[in-house]
Scaffold this active site. Structure first.
Site, PDB file in Angstrom:
ATOM      1  N   ASP A 244       0.660  -1.153  -0.170  1.00  0.00           N
ATOM      2  CA  ASP A 244       0.447  -0.515  -0.138  1.00  0.00           C
ATOM      3  C   ASP A 244       0.991   1.281   0.189  1.00  0.00           C
ATOM      4  OD1 ASP A 244      -2.378   1.957   0.826  1.00  0.00           O
ATOM      5  OD2 ASP A 244      -3.374  -0.091   1.252  1.00  0.00           O
ATOM      6  N   HIS A 278      -3.297   6.246   3.766  1.00  0.00           N
ATOM      7  CA  HIS A 278      -4.410   5.425   2.916  1.00  0.00           C
ATOM      8  C   HIS A 278      -4.024   4.098   3.492  1.00  0.00           C
ATOM      9  CE1 HIS A 278      -5.913   1.882   0.148  1.00  0.00           C
ATOM     10  NE2 HIS A 278      -7.170   2.850   0.238  1.00  0.00           N
ATOM     11  N   SER A 435     -10.827  -0.956  -1.154  1.00  0.00           N
ATOM     12  CA  SER A 435      -9.886  -0.495  -0.261  1.00  0.00           C
ATOM     13  C   SER A 435      -9.787  -0.899   1.480  1.00  0.00           C
ATOM     14  CB  SER A 435      -9.082   0.993   0.078  1.00  0.00           C
ATOM     15  OG  SER A 435      -8.732   1.464  -1.117  1.00  0.00           O
TER      16      SER A 435
END
Length: 771
Positions: A244, A278, A435
């Site tokens: 990620d 994120h 996600s």
């Protein structure tokens, strides 16, 4: 007084030669062993001091005793035979009747944890430092490690029983600069090392080895103050690679987020520090610290799960396939059990496809986000690579999020709307997207591996799919996949080998000119698989790999959808795994049999039987309603209604070879004792079925008595003799409305295909009404 027999004593005494944690390859369990008198108890204690953990008097017996002791299953079977032992019981575990009360302030906002049904089983898992209670040798002194600070740069860990480890971490009281952690085994070989600037460094230890002695070496050259080892942790954990934007240091991360092993593929050096937020958010969903008084709880809760952050996306959340492939390959090298890919984009590359196939062939599960474009998931990767578990997003009401991509690649759905998790600068944020849904499924995989390390990727897939909560139309759909992941149910399913098509979902259009991929679990390699389409034998093949490329034949049929059956059998013919699904979407139009007009007496019943997939008809678009029904076709139609499980691939009859169309339903019907054949070992599949024979088969299938009837019998003029072999079966079916009550039953007449279609519809309606 009872005495231990000499030969039994020799067997029992030999237990001390076994590894105390792994006798004959079996793990040790707690047992309660009872004795009628104190002399027997004392004799047992004398010989098994090392195995006895505690003892207690039996209150209602003057001389009775019970001991709690550790033994393997084989050992306890021998102990049960001892004349001095009066009773043996497992020391059953009990747990709190209430759920854990989490003190994480934001836990109440984590609706996703309840949705995936994980809170109820969180207390089943416990993480522990395996060094506690072990002997530590430092500065020519040996002590028991209990988490105390260690003033040494050279530490020996001693374990007489040996330890299986996956990771070892050392935390110093301070860090002035770079330092190195080296791990050396008892042969003097360096087995792991890490250099970094963080106060805690982690190393991955080669798995599947038992370590009785490890040397921990700290190198902190040029520091002004000699470091003190604040803590040493050794664990045997499931490993998750989060590919990620990296993961920031966060107050709500436990020591199982292995920052020091993280890697930055964007800038090419250093650990995976998150510049976007994120990756920190995804990592928190999986493994934020539970019950630490901070923020949230990760889905994996207290389970032994480690996370390595691998940074492939920059501060804007963008990265390329080359770096993603590097991280996936490194995840395999690290020994990851599952790789989380909460990223998606258009375009397919060989480098990333090969990396994912490499991971899957090394039994590393890969979980990927479906994407957030709200369009057909056709050219979105890595979600569309075969074998990837692809995840769609739902909201709190089990509704699909409008941005969640859809298509035949979708496998599961999970919470993906307003998901609270860790973020940059020790903060928390609520984010939405596929996600966020992906790490819920990744967590499910990690928990399955923690509870059942023996499971491979195909077994994990099937467990997750079979246990998912169906939220749309019955069965698989292209929006939610198999449904919402349900972790507790997945953990509770019994162990089984597994077969799973990686390129075919239920009702998916299939191009039979292209080979399809079939995944099989490790335990099936070396066995035979058999493939059938519409109950017609297609091929037999020896399983030589966990992925098989299969060319499927084209079978002519009036029906668009076709049943695809795969079974795997051992050398005796016993079925050890099976899979059944439909190829091609079902037709919504009524059956158009050229020989069944709307004026035909059974037109409605034939249409209904066709819509329920109870009948197919012939490739020339005829049903041939007035033809007599063969025994083979009768069993095939019944099997479509009753779905009898197959137990054997070997024919019970000499005239029903595997190549006979409908052989599997015949074998299944025999297994279920629906049919019995003739005394000469034959079934006569092409012989016609009489009405009496069909009544008996239907009664057996419905588990109705063939020998009695408690109601008021209907007076069929040609079936009044209760000695007739079908009398009670006919009365049972007539009382249920499956056989119409007419003046004559005509038991010896052959049954037509139309008559049987009508009977099957009535049977279907009866089952539906009473289910």
């Amino acid at each position: 007084m009872k005495r231990l027999q000499p030969i039994v004593f020799v067997l029992l005494a030999s237990f001390f030669l076994f590894h105390p944690n792994d006798a004959h390859g079996q793990s040790l369990s707690e047992w309660l062993i009872y004795f009628d008198d104190e002399a027997d108890y004392s004799q047992f204690i004398k010989h098994y001091t090392g195995r006895v953990e505690d003892q207690e008097r039996v209150e209602d017996q003057a001389d009775g005793w019970v001991v709690k002791a550790l033994f393997s299953k084989d050992e306890i079977e021998t102990i049960k035979q001892s004349s001095i032992v009066s009773r043996v019981e497992p020391n059953y575990k009990k747990r709190l009747a209430s759920f854990i009360r989490f003190n994480d302030p934001l836990f109440s906002q984590q609706w996703g944890i309840q949705k995936v049904d994980v809170a109820s089983i969180m207390d089943q898992f416990h993480d522990q430092n395996l060094l506690y209670g072990k002997q530590i040798a430092i500065n020519h002194e040996t002590l028991t490690y209990e988490g105390q600070p260690l003033h040494a740069s050279n530490v020996f860990i001693l374990s007489e029983d040996g330890m299986k480890l996956s990771r070892l971490s050392v935390e110093l009281d301070h860090a002035e600069g770079a330092w190195t952690l080296d791990i050396v085994d008892e042969q003097g070989e360096r087995i792991a090392a890490n250099t970094g600037y963080l106060p805690k460094l982690d190393v991955l230890i080669p798995k599947n080895k038992v370590y009785k002695k490890l040397q921990v070496v700290i190198k902190a050259d040029g520091w002004t103050q000699i470091p003190v080892i604040k803590n040493i942790t050794a664990v045997n954990h499931v490993l998750v690679a989060v590919v990620d934007t990296g993961a920031s240091l966060h107050k709500d991360f436990c020591g199982n987020v292995l920052h020091s092993l993280g890697k930055d593929y964007v800038d090419g050096e250093g650990i995976a520090i998150d510049e976007n937020g994120h990756g920190t958010h995804v990592t928190g969903i999986i493994s934020a610290c539970p019950n630490n008084g901070e923020g949230i709880a990760g889905v994996t809760g207290f389970a032994p799960v480690d996370v390595i952050p691998l940074k492939v996306l920059d501060g804007q959340g963008t990265g390329s396939d080359f770096e993603i492939a590097q991280a996936v390959n490194d995840g395999v090298t690290f020994g990851a059990d599952v790789i989380n890919l909460s990223l998606a984009g258009k375009g397919k590359t060989l480098v990333l496809e090969s990396a994912i196939q490499n991971a899957l062939h090394h039994h590393v599960a890969v979980v990927a986000a479906a994407g957030n474009w709200g369009t057909l998931l056709k050219d979105v990767y890595p979600a569309s690579y075969p074998g990837v578990i692809t995840v769609a997003a739902i909201n709190e009401n089990n509704e699909m999020m409008p941005y969640s991509d859809y298509g035949w690649k979708i496998d599961l759905s999970a919470p993906g709307a307003n998901i609270m998790s860790t973020y940059l600068n020790d903060s928390y944020q609520s984010l939405s997207g596929t996600s966020m849904a992906t790490p819920f499924v990744t967590s499910a995989v990690a928990l399955l591996k923690a509870a059942h390390p023996e499971l491979d990727v195909i077994q994990i897939r099937k467990r997750l799919f079979q246990s998912a909560l169906d939220i749309r139309e019955k069965g698989y759909d292209i929006y939610s996949g198999h449904g919402v992941v349900q972790i507790a149910k997945a953990l509770q399913l019994p162990f089984s080998e597994a077969i799973d098509w990686l390129t075919i979902k239920d009702n998916q259009p299939v191009d039979t000119s292209q080979p399809q991929l079939l995944g099989v679990s490790n335990g099936l390699i070396g066995k035979d698989i058999y493939i059938f389409i519409e109950d017609q034998f297609i091929l037999k093949r020896k399983i030589d790999s966990d992925w098989l490329s299969i060319a499927l034949s084209t079978i002519s049929s009036v029906r668009n959808e076709k049943k695809l059956t795969v079974v795997c059998a051992d050398e005796t013919g016993k079925i050890v795994a099976a899979d059944e699904r439909w190829m091609n979407p079902p037709s919504t139009s009524p059956a158009s049999f050229s020989d069944v007009t709307t004026a035909f007496w059974a037109y409605r019943e034939i249409q209904q039987a066709y819509s329920q997939k109870l009948i197919n008809g012939f490739a020339d678009n005829t049903f041939r309603p007035n033809q007599y029904l063969t025994r083979r076709h009768a069993v095939m139609m019944m099997n479509r209604l009753f779905h009898w499980p197959l137990q054997q691939i070997r024919s019970p009859f000499t005239d029903t070879p595997l190549t006979l169309g409908g052989a599997l339903p015949i074998y299944s019907a025999y297994d279920q004792q629906i049919i019995k054949g003739y005394n000469n070992g034959k079934f006569y599949p092409e012989n016609f079925v009489t009405r009496a024979q069909m009544a008996v088969m239907l009664a057996r299938a419905l588990k109705l008595s063939e020998n009695s009837f408690s109601g008021t019998p209907y007076s069929f003029k040609d079936l009044s003799d209760s000695d007739h072999f079908a009398y009670y079966a006919v009365q049972q079916l007539a009382s249920k409305g499956i056989i119409t009550k007419q003046e004559y039953f005509r038991p010896n007449e052959f049954l037509t295909r139309a008559q049987f279609a009508a009977m099957m519809v009535r049977t279907y309606e009866y089952i539906s009404k009473n289910s």
